[in-house]
Write an enzyme that holds these catalytic residues in place. Sequence first.
Site, PDB file in Angstrom:
ATOM      1  N   HIS A 154     -13.712  22.893  13.307  1.00 46.70           N
ATOM      2  CA  HIS A 154     -13.666  23.946  14.312  1.00 46.70           C
ATOM      3  C   HIS A 154     -12.656  25.005  13.870  1.00 46.70           C
ATOM      4  O   HIS A 154     -11.916  24.805  12.898  1.00 46.70           O
ATOM      5  CB  HIS A 154     -13.297  23.379  15.697  1.00 46.70           C
TER       6      HIS A 154
HETATM    7  P1  TYD Z   1     -11.252  17.360  19.630  1.00 50.85           P
HETATM    8  O1  TYD Z   1     -10.900  18.800  19.760  1.00 50.85           O
HETATM    9  O2  TYD Z   1     -12.699  17.003  19.605  1.00 50.85           O
HETATM   10  O3  TYD Z   1     -10.572  16.760  18.307  1.00 50.85           O
HETATM   11  P2  TYD Z   1     -10.535  17.415  16.849  1.00 50.85           P
HETATM   12  O4  TYD Z   1      -9.224  18.156  16.800  1.00 50.85           O
HETATM   13  O5  TYD Z   1     -10.591  16.325  15.846  1.00 50.85           O
HETATM   14  O6  TYD Z   1     -11.719  18.364  16.761  1.00 50.85           O
HETATM   15  O7  TYD Z   1     -10.521  16.605  20.808  1.00 50.85           O
HETATM   16  C1  TYD Z   1     -10.912  15.316  21.257  1.00 50.85           C
HETATM   17  C2  TYD Z   1     -10.810  15.257  22.757  1.00 50.85           C
HETATM   18  O8  TYD Z   1      -9.464  15.427  23.184  1.00 50.85           O
HETATM   19  C3  TYD Z   1     -11.642  16.295  23.466  1.00 50.85           C
HETATM   20  O9  TYD Z   1     -12.313  15.657  24.561  1.00 50.85           O
HETATM   21  C4  TYD Z   1     -10.636  17.290  24.018  1.00 50.85           C
HETATM   22  C5  TYD Z   1      -9.390  16.454  24.181  1.00 50.85           C
HETATM   23  N1  TYD Z   1      -8.134  17.209  23.977  1.00 50.85           N
HETATM   24  C6  TYD Z   1      -7.363  17.543  25.071  1.00 50.85           C
HETATM   25  O10 TYD Z   1      -7.706  17.256  26.235  1.00 50.85           O
HETATM   26  N2  TYD Z   1      -6.180  18.202  24.875  1.00 50.85           N
HETATM   27  C7  TYD Z   1      -5.779  18.542  23.627  1.00 50.85           C
HETATM   28  O11 TYD Z   1      -4.678  19.139  23.487  1.00 50.85           O
HETATM   29  C8  TYD Z   1      -6.602  18.222  22.486  1.00 50.85           C
HETATM   30  C9  TYD Z   1      -6.203  18.614  21.096  1.00 50.85           C
HETATM   31  C10 TYD Z   1      -7.775  17.545  22.718  1.00 50.85           C
END
Ligand code: TYD
Length: 137
Positions: free
Chosen positions: A54
């Site tokens: 992303h």
């Molecule tokens: P995600 O963004 O998919 O992880 P990556 O960084 O590997 O792409 O995040 C996983 C889950 O955690 C998603 O449901 C959103 C949640 N999340 C939060 O609620 N707060 C946060 O600060 C972060 C980074 C993720």
Amino acid sequence: MKHTTVHDCRIIDIRKFTDNRGYLSVIEGGMDIPFEIKRIYYLYMVPEAARGAHAHKQLQQLLIATSGSVDITLDDGREKKTFHLDRPWKGLLVVPGLWRDLDNFSGGTVLMCLASEHYEAEDYIRNYNDFLNYKKS
Ligand code: TYD
């Protein structure tokens, strides 16, 4: 924030204090890094599968492998650059507007992220073609 490139990112050497009791590293928001820290999250017990995939529109981050190692590949739509994080005193400063892929997590890696903003789902671009269009617009 759209026209950033992979060359705007760099590894910073985090201050460390060493004596016969071991190491202590410190990061102060706005002093050691160019933003105030609003949020900290960390990835751990990551299986083989890669994470990331992303980009962020506004978020600035400092990524630190506090334990273990990981490869972070940054992509500005023209160029890619891979950084290997493998020491608790090495931090990767990631500017907004870059696609990132995280892979090659070694067993037991803890990847800590210091973030400039609270969590906002709207700040994410999760589709690579949307990212390329965003960079061109
Ligand atoms: P995600 O963004 O998919 O992880 P990556 O960084 O590997 O792409 O995040 C996983 C889950 O955690 C998603 O449901 C959103 C949640 N999340 C939060 O609620 N707060 C946060 O600060 C972060 C980074 C993720």
